[in-house]
Design a protein around this motif. Sequence first.
Motif, PDB file in Angstrom:
ATOM      1  N   ILE A 252      28.862  91.674  19.803  1.00 23.05           N
ATOM      2  CA  ILE A 252      27.430  91.512  20.057  1.00 23.05           C
ATOM      3  C   ILE A 252      26.617  92.361  19.090  1.00 23.05           C
ATOM      4  N   ASP A 253      27.076  93.575  18.823  1.00 22.37           N
ATOM      5  CA  ASP A 253      26.383  94.435  17.868  1.00 22.37           C
ATOM      6  C   ASP A 253      26.214  93.755  16.512  1.00 22.37           C
ATOM      7  N   ARG A 254      27.308  93.200  16.016  1.00 25.05           N
ATOM      8  CA  ARG A 254      27.254  92.560  14.694  1.00 25.05           C
ATOM      9  C   ARG A 254      26.347  91.331  14.719  1.00 25.05           C
ATOM     10  N   TRP A 255      26.431  90.560  15.772  1.00 21.10           N
ATOM     11  CA  TRP A 255      25.595  89.359  15.926  1.00 21.10           C
ATOM     12  C   TRP A 255      24.116  89.736  15.937  1.00 21.10           C
ATOM     13  N   LEU A 256      23.756  90.761  16.704  1.00 17.67           N
ATOM     14  CA  LEU A 256      22.375  91.208  16.760  1.00 17.67           C
ATOM     15  C   LEU A 256      21.901  91.741  15.415  1.00 17.67           C
ATOM     16  N   ALA A 257      22.729  92.537  14.778  1.00 21.93           N
ATOM     17  CA  ALA A 257      22.333  93.177  13.522  1.00 21.93           C
ATOM     18  C   ALA A 257      22.023  92.149  12.450  1.00 21.93           C
ATOM     19  N   LEU A 258      22.888  91.163  12.277  1.00 26.30           N
ATOM     20  CA  LEU A 258      22.674  90.202  11.204  1.00 26.30           C
ATOM     21  C   LEU A 258      21.469  89.303  11.481  1.00 26.30           C
ATOM     22  N   MET A 259      21.175  89.044  12.742  1.00 27.04           N
ATOM     23  CA  MET A 259      19.981  88.256  13.071  1.00 27.04           C
ATOM     24  C   MET A 259      18.710  88.997  12.692  1.00 27.04           C
ATOM     25  N   LEU A 260      18.692  90.318  12.922  1.00 28.53           N
ATOM     26  CA  LEU A 260      17.440  91.064  12.889  1.00 28.53           C
ATOM     27  C   LEU A 260      17.240  91.940  11.662  1.00 28.53           C
ATOM     28  N   LEU A 261      18.233  92.062  10.796  1.00 30.16           N
ATOM     29  CA  LEU A 261      18.115  92.954   9.638  1.00 30.16           C
ATOM     30  C   LEU A 261      16.839  92.757   8.821  1.00 30.16           C
ATOM     31  N   VAL A 287      29.322  86.094  11.146  1.00 28.83           N
ATOM     32  CA  VAL A 287      29.643  86.474  12.529  1.00 28.83           C
ATOM     33  C   VAL A 287      30.026  85.259  13.365  1.00 28.83           C
ATOM     34  N   SER A 288      30.303  84.146  12.727  1.00 26.87           N
ATOM     35  CA  SER A 288      30.625  82.920  13.470  1.00 26.87           C
ATOM     36  C   SER A 288      31.880  83.096  14.320  1.00 26.87           C
ATOM     37  N   GLY A 289      32.858  83.836  13.805  1.00 25.54           N
ATOM     38  CA  GLY A 289      34.076  84.077  14.579  1.00 25.54           C
ATOM     39  C   GLY A 289      33.797  84.898  15.823  1.00 25.54           C
ATOM     40  N   ASP A 290      32.971  85.931  15.684  1.00 24.82           N
ATOM     41  CA  ASP A 290      32.591  86.745  16.840  1.00 24.82           C
ATOM     42  C   ASP A 290      31.879  85.893  17.882  1.00 24.82           C
ATOM     43  N   TYR A 291      30.938  85.075  17.426  1.00 24.26           N
ATOM     44  CA  TYR A 291      30.153  84.288  18.374  1.00 24.26           C
ATOM     45  C   TYR A 291      31.028  83.259  19.084  1.00 24.26           C
ATOM     46  N   LYS A 292      31.962  82.676  18.356  1.00 25.95           N
ATOM     47  CA  LYS A 292      32.871  81.715  18.982  1.00 25.95           C
ATOM     48  C   LYS A 292      33.711  82.391  20.059  1.00 25.95           C
TER      49      LYS A 292
END
Length: 517
Positions: A252-261, A287-292
Motif C-alpha cells: 500500500i505504501d508503494r501504491w500510494l507513493a507513486l500515485m501522489l509523488l 506497482v501493478s504486481g503489488d496492486y494485483k
Amino acid sequence: MNSASINMIKSMSIQPGTPSSSSSFSSSSSSSSSSPPPPAFSQSISTSSPSPPLSTTLQLRPIPGSHGWPLLGPISDRINYFWFQGPETFFRKRIEKHKSTVFRTNVPPTWPLFLGVNPNVVAVLDCKSFAHLFDMEIVEKRNVLVGDFMPSVKYTGDIRTCAYLDTSEPQHAKIKNFAIDILKRSSKVWATELVSDLGTLFDTVDTQIAENGSSSYLLPLQKCLFNFLSKSLLGADPKSDPKISKSGYAMIDRWLALMLLPTIKIGLLQPLEEIFLHSFQYPFFLVSGDYKNLYNFVENEAKEVVERGQTEFGLTKEETIHNLLFVMGFNSFGGFSIFLPSLLNRIASDETGLQKRLREEVKRNCGSASLSFDSVKNLPLVQSVVYEALRLSPPVPLQFARARKDFKLSSHDSVFDIKKGELLCGYQPLVMRDSKVFDEPESFKPDRFMGDKGNELLSYLYWSNGPQTGSPTGSNKQCAAKDTVTLTASLMVAYVFQRYESITGTSTSITAVEKAI
C-alpha cells in the motif's frame, strides 16, 4: 523504497512549517473576536444547503493576484511551492502580499509533462471562504481530489473510485452508502481489534527500547494499522495470505507513493526532486504486481463484504473491490499513517504536564477495563487533544472544489465573484489557524475543544470535507469515517496511558517509556 521512507514522504507533505512573525496568518487577519462568526454552511452539509449568507457590510472586490504569464507563471509558482518556499510559506506570503485570504495563484503539478493539467486556482484560506468547498449546490467534486491533476485510473482498476465522483453522479451515493455500512458493521469489532494490534505494536516498542535504547515505531505502526483495518473493514485476516501478511502494508505504501509523488514536497536535494519527482507521473506498471496481490487478497478473503456490495448496493464485483482497497488503503491506512505519528509527537514531546493530566483522566474514567468507543467518549481532555492535533496537522492538507455555477464567495472582510468552472483550493493547516475563529491560533492548546465553547468550535474544525459537527451521507463528500477516526485516535491515546505512566519521543521514534504502576 522501504515503508519508513514512504511514510516520511507522506508526512513531510502535510507538516506545517514554523511561521515567522512577519508573515504569520494571524497578523494578516483582524484580531480574534470574543466568539467565532456563525458557520457559513449547513451543518448537515447536504445538497440542499443554502449558499453562504453575505453580510451587508462586506464589499464586493476583484479577486487579487494572478496566474501569471502562460507557462512561466505556473512554473514560477511550482518552483516556489516545492523548492524555495514550501507549501505553507507559499500561501502565507501571498496572504501578506495581497492583504487577503482569497487570491489567484497556481498549485502544482504543472508543465512540462502535465499538459492536460490546469494549475490555476482561487485560494480560499480562512474559515468562512473555505466553508464554500462543502456546499454541494455551488461546487462540484468530480476528479478534483488532488486538484486538476488526477492520477491514472489504472491505479484504481480502470475505474473512478468514490473519492473522485461528484455527488451528482448516481454511483456516488451507492458507494458512499456502502462505505458507511462497512464502518457501521465494523464498529462491532473495531475497538477490540485495534487494542489487540496496539498491544503487538507496543510490545515491539518495549523490546526495541530495551535492546537499542529507542524504538523507530513507524514500521510497527503501519503493520498494526494494516492488520486491524483488514480485519475490521474487510473481515479478512492477513495471516491467511503469506505475501500479504509479510508485506501488505508496504504494498500500500508503494501504491500510494507513486500515485501522489507529483503533488508532494519531499525535501530531497534540489533540483533532483523537481526533475525526477514533480515533472511526470510514475507509470502504474511499477506497482501493478503489488496492486494485483492486494486485489486478490480482498477477492479471496473478504467474500462476505464483497458480496454485500453487490447484492445490497448494486455494485459490480470490480467496483466493490477497488473501492474497498481505496477506502482501506488510501483513506484509512494512508490517513492514519500520517495523523497518528503527529498525534504521538504532540503528546510524547510535551513538557507542560499534559501527560499527567491525560493519564489521570484515563485512569479515573477507564481504569484497567477494556477500552471501547463508549469508554473514550467519557474522556473530554483526550478527545480535545485529538481535535487540536487535527486542527494543526490535518492529514489531508489541501481541499479542492470546482464552481458548479457562478456564485459570490465571502471571506471575513470581502465578497468575490466566482465563475462557473473555476477551481477553488484551500490549504487546511492555514485555514485552521484563522485568528477570527481560534484564539492563539498558532499554539497547541489541549483544552481548546472542551466545554461549551469548545463544542461550538467543533463547527469550525474542518478536516474531512466538512466540519467535525457534520454528518456523512450519500449526498455529501464528508468523510464516511469522520467520527471513527477521532474515536480511534482517542482510543490509542487512552491505551497508551493505561499502559504507561509517561512516554517520550517524536513523530518517528519513542526513546523512553515508564510502565504504568
